[in-house]
Design a protein around this motif. Structure first.
Motif, PDB file in Angstrom:
ATOM      1  N   LEU A  77      26.654  43.552  43.857  1.00 47.77           N
ATOM      2  CA  LEU A  77      26.766  42.148  44.277  1.00 47.77           C
ATOM      3  C   LEU A  77      27.528  41.331  43.243  1.00 47.77           C
ATOM      4  CD1 LEU A  77      25.971  40.033  46.400  1.00 47.77           C
ATOM      5  CD2 LEU A  77      23.845  39.668  45.119  1.00 47.77           C
ATOM      6  N   GLY A  78      27.264  41.580  41.961  1.00 47.97           N
ATOM      7  CA  GLY A  78      27.998  40.885  40.911  1.00 47.97           C
ATOM      8  C   GLY A  78      29.479  41.207  40.944  1.00 47.97           C
ATOM      9  N   THR A  79      29.817  42.460  41.281  1.00 43.30           N
ATOM     10  CA  THR A  79      31.220  42.857  41.387  1.00 43.30           C
ATOM     11  C   THR A  79      31.894  42.141  42.547  1.00 43.30           C
ATOM     12  OG1 THR A  79      30.649  45.031  40.485  1.00 43.30           O
ATOM     13  CG2 THR A  79      32.786  44.826  41.570  1.00 43.30           C
ATOM     14  N   LEU A  80      31.166  41.949  43.643  1.00 40.91           N
ATOM     15  CA  LEU A  80      31.712  41.186  44.770  1.00 40.91           C
ATOM     16  C   LEU A  80      32.008  39.749  44.343  1.00 40.91           C
ATOM     17  CD1 LEU A  80      32.438  40.738  47.738  1.00 40.91           C
ATOM     18  CD2 LEU A  80      30.000  40.333  48.191  1.00 40.91           C
ATOM     19  N   GLY A  81      31.098  39.133  43.594  1.00 36.89           N
ATOM     20  CA  GLY A  81      31.340  37.772  43.100  1.00 36.89           C
ATOM     21  C   GLY A  81      32.571  37.709  42.220  1.00 36.89           C
ATOM     22  N   PHE A  82      32.718  38.703  41.350  1.00 38.06           N
ATOM     23  CA  PHE A  82      33.904  38.778  40.491  1.00 38.06           C
ATOM     24  C   PHE A  82      35.168  38.842  41.325  1.00 38.06           C
ATOM     25  CE2 PHE A  82      37.044  41.638  38.568  1.00 38.06           C
ATOM     26  CZ  PHE A  82      37.368  40.931  37.407  1.00 38.06           C
ATOM     27  N   SER A  83      35.151  39.663  42.375  1.00 35.54           N
ATOM     28  CA  SER A  83      36.327  39.822  43.231  1.00 35.54           C
ATOM     29  C   SER A  83      36.663  38.523  43.953  1.00 35.54           C
ATOM     30  CB  SER A  83      36.091  40.943  44.244  1.00 35.54           C
ATOM     31  OG  SER A  83      37.196  41.087  45.107  1.00 35.54           O
ATOM     32  N   LEU A  84      35.650  37.822  44.448  1.00 32.49           N
ATOM     33  CA  LEU A  84      35.901  36.539  45.111  1.00 32.49           C
ATOM     34  C   LEU A  84      36.517  35.538  44.129  1.00 32.49           C
ATOM     35  CD1 LEU A  84      32.654  36.215  47.264  1.00 32.49           C
ATOM     36  CD2 LEU A  84      34.967  36.778  48.062  1.00 32.49           C
ATOM     37  N   GLY A  85      36.070  35.577  42.874  1.00 31.27           N
ATOM     38  CA  GLY A  85      36.680  34.730  41.854  1.00 31.27           C
ATOM     39  C   GLY A  85      38.135  35.082  41.629  1.00 31.27           C
ATOM     40  N   ASN A  86      38.462  36.377  41.735  1.00 28.96           N
ATOM     41  CA  ASN A  86      39.860  36.810  41.653  1.00 28.96           C
ATOM     42  C   ASN A  86      40.709  36.168  42.738  1.00 28.96           C
ATOM     43  OD1 ASN A  86      40.281  40.075  40.211  1.00 28.96           O
ATOM     44  ND2 ASN A  86      38.675  38.616  39.778  1.00 28.96           N
ATOM     45  N   MET A  87      40.152  36.092  43.944  1.00 30.58           N
ATOM     46  CA  MET A  87      40.891  35.502  45.058  1.00 30.58           C
ATOM     47  C   MET A  87      41.153  34.014  44.817  1.00 30.58           C
ATOM     48  SD  MET A  87      41.332  38.165  46.882  1.00 30.58           S
ATOM     49  CE  MET A  87      41.195  39.153  45.364  1.00 30.58           C
ATOM     50  N   ILE A  88      40.164  33.334  44.252  1.00 25.68           N
ATOM     51  CA  ILE A  88      40.342  31.912  43.956  1.00 25.68           C
ATOM     52  C   ILE A  88      41.388  31.727  42.860  1.00 25.68           C
ATOM     53  CG2 ILE A  88      39.207  29.802  43.152  1.00 25.68           C
ATOM     54  CD1 ILE A  88      36.609  30.926  44.383  1.00 25.68           C
ATOM     55  N   SER A  89      41.366  32.594  41.861  1.00 23.98           N
ATOM     56  CA  SER A  89      42.380  32.517  40.804  1.00 23.98           C
ATOM     57  C   SER A  89      43.773  32.768  41.376  1.00 23.98           C
ATOM     58  CB  SER A  89      42.072  33.532  39.705  1.00 23.98           C
ATOM     59  OG  SER A  89      43.043  33.477  38.685  1.00 23.98           O
ATOM     60  N   PHE A 133      31.035  48.375  38.287  1.00 23.37           N
ATOM     61  CA  PHE A 133      31.991  47.269  38.247  1.00 23.37           C
ATOM     62  C   PHE A 133      33.421  47.750  38.447  1.00 23.37           C
ATOM     63  CE2 PHE A 133      34.603  44.195  35.761  1.00 23.37           C
ATOM     64  CZ  PHE A 133      34.381  43.085  36.547  1.00 23.37           C
ATOM     65  N   SER A 134      33.690  49.015  38.096  1.00 22.53           N
ATOM     66  CA  SER A 134      35.050  49.535  38.270  1.00 22.53           C
ATOM     67  C   SER A 134      35.442  49.595  39.745  1.00 22.53           C
ATOM     68  CB  SER A 134      35.181  50.933  37.646  1.00 22.53           C
ATOM     69  OG  SER A 134      34.524  51.912  38.424  1.00 22.53           O
ATOM     70  N   MET A 135      34.450  49.485  40.642  1.00 21.48           N
ATOM     71  CA  MET A 135      34.753  49.449  42.073  1.00 21.48           C
ATOM     72  C   MET A 135      35.422  48.134  42.473  1.00 21.48           C
ATOM     73  SD  MET A 135      33.736  52.387  43.209  1.00 21.48           S
ATOM     74  CE  MET A 135      33.519  52.206  44.966  1.00 21.48           C
ATOM     75  N   ALA A 136      35.632  47.232  41.527  1.00 23.74           N
ATOM     76  CA  ALA A 136      36.328  45.973  41.815  1.00 23.74           C
ATOM     77  C   ALA A 136      37.707  46.215  42.407  1.00 23.74           C
ATOM     78  CB  ALA A 136      36.458  45.130  40.539  1.00 23.74           C
ATOM     79  N   VAL A 137      38.300  47.376  42.109  1.00 26.56           N
ATOM     80  CA  VAL A 137      39.624  47.654  42.674  1.00 26.56           C
ATOM     81  C   VAL A 137      39.566  47.690  44.200  1.00 26.56           C
ATOM     82  CG1 VAL A 137      40.528  48.859  40.652  1.00 26.56           C
ATOM     83  CG2 VAL A 137      39.241  50.138  42.366  1.00 26.56           C
ATOM     84  N   LEU A 189      22.371  44.902  42.476  1.00 24.99           N
ATOM     85  CA  LEU A 189      22.782  43.684  41.778  1.00 24.99           C
ATOM     86  C   LEU A 189      24.149  43.860  41.118  1.00 24.99           C
ATOM     87  CD1 LEU A 189      19.425  42.506  40.161  1.00 24.99           C
ATOM     88  CD2 LEU A 189      20.726  41.313  41.934  1.00 24.99           C
ATOM     89  N   SER A 190      24.416  45.042  40.572  1.00 25.44           N
ATOM     90  CA  SER A 190      25.731  45.293  39.973  1.00 25.44           C
ATOM     91  C   SER A 190      26.835  45.237  41.026  1.00 25.44           C
ATOM     92  CB  SER A 190      25.741  46.658  39.274  1.00 25.44           C
ATOM     93  OG  SER A 190      24.842  46.687  38.188  1.00 25.44           O
TER      94      SER A 190
END
Length: 299
Positions: free
Chosen positions: A158-170, A98-102, A155-156
């Motif tokens: 893919l979940g991190t990608l979803g988190f990042s897309l949510g960041n863009m919406i925020s 998940f730290s790859m979210a950066v 899956l981890s």
């Protein structure tokens, strides 16, 4: 304030990974149902508090649509990925991936907001991906790597990608000067509703598990991990940007791996230490620069 928000996210999210493990261990509840109850409780609590303090702001139809998308990305399907992955890899390893979210955030900011990523993204990506390989090197070396490992890692990610897309919406919400607590609350509610609909279509019961460990873990995830953690994180996104806010993922894997070692029996190998170091170095490369004055500072 930025430092307080940063430390709050690190400490809270560093412990939520083990709470996910404990919740899944407590009862054989379908993942969709576990995610539904987490964000239903969080959203209702948030909406009630905001209403009482007269902080709940009106949103137009387009804003609600984006809240729905945000809910699916960051308060729904991404956690379905993380909860399933927890059955196959340790919660500490999940947090490292998940730290790859950066990196996700830097690339997505470029795609959606034309914020050109810095040149240091390339060496950061090489270090990060190399670190993931080193972290799982023992399993990769096996003649027949366990499919569960690959599913857990995939899956981890893919979940991190979803988190990042949510960041863009925020980021979109805050550029339009929408209140972050209001948008978070509705996004959590919509994410919970989508999870409930899919669970019912799948034939699952929405009844929660009535045991102390499951209820305690769910409450911790809802109140601390969701209400306080996401509130602090998305406030930080609004103050310093999505790419810089994701810098907090640099430290909380250390918290998560420590807890995973204690509660899940995670075994440290030399390659795992090297892999973790490479991933953390990759994240540091993204956000630390050396000005001409020679003083270290965050980018």
């Amino acid at each position: 304030m930025n430092i307080i928000l940063y430390l709050a996210v690190v400490l809270i999210w560093g412990t939520t990974w083990i709470a996910i493990f404990l919740q899944q261990e407590a009862a054989n509840t379908p993942v969709l149902v576990a995610v539904f109850w987490r964000f239903l409780l969080a959203s209702v609590l948030m909406l009630v508090i905001l209403k009482l303090i007269k902080r709940l702001r009106p949103l137009d139809k387009q804003d609600h649509l984006f809240c729905l998308l945000q809910g699916c990305c960051v308060f729904g399907f991404n956690f379905v990925c993380f909860y399933h992955a927890a059955a196959w890899i340790s919660s500490g390893l999940e947090s490292v991936i998940f730290s790859m979210a950066v990196l996700y955030n830097a690339l997505n900011s470029w795609i959606f907001f034309r914020q050109r990523p810095p040149f240091r993204l390339l060496p950061a990506a090489v270090l990060g991906l190399g670190g993931i390989v080193a972290l799982f090197w023992n399993d990769i070396q096996a003649a027949h790597p366990a499919p569960q490992l690959l599913w857990g890692v995939g899956l981890s990610a893919l979940g991190t990608l979803g988190f990042s897309l949510g960041n863009m919406i925020s980021t979109r919400h805050q550029r339009r000067q929408r209140d972050v607590l209001t948008t978070n609350s509705y996004a959590m509610l919509y994410g919970a509703i989508v999870m409930a609909i899919i669970a019912l279509l799948n034939g699952d019961s929405l009844a929660p598990a009535l045991n102390l460990q499951w209820l305690g873990s769910m409450s911790y995830l809802a109140i601390f991990g969701s209400v306080l953690g996401f509130g602090a994180y998305f406030t930080l996104v609004g103050r310093i940007g999505a790419s810089q806010a994701a810098y907090c993922t640099l430290l909380f894997p250390l918290v998560a791996l420590t807890l995973s070692t204690i509660y899940e029996g995670y075994q440290w190998h030399s390659n795992a230490i090297v892999g973790l170091a490479m991933i953390l170095m990759g994240n540091m490369v993204m956000f630390v620069r050396w000005p001409t004055a020679g003083k270290l500072r965050l980018a």
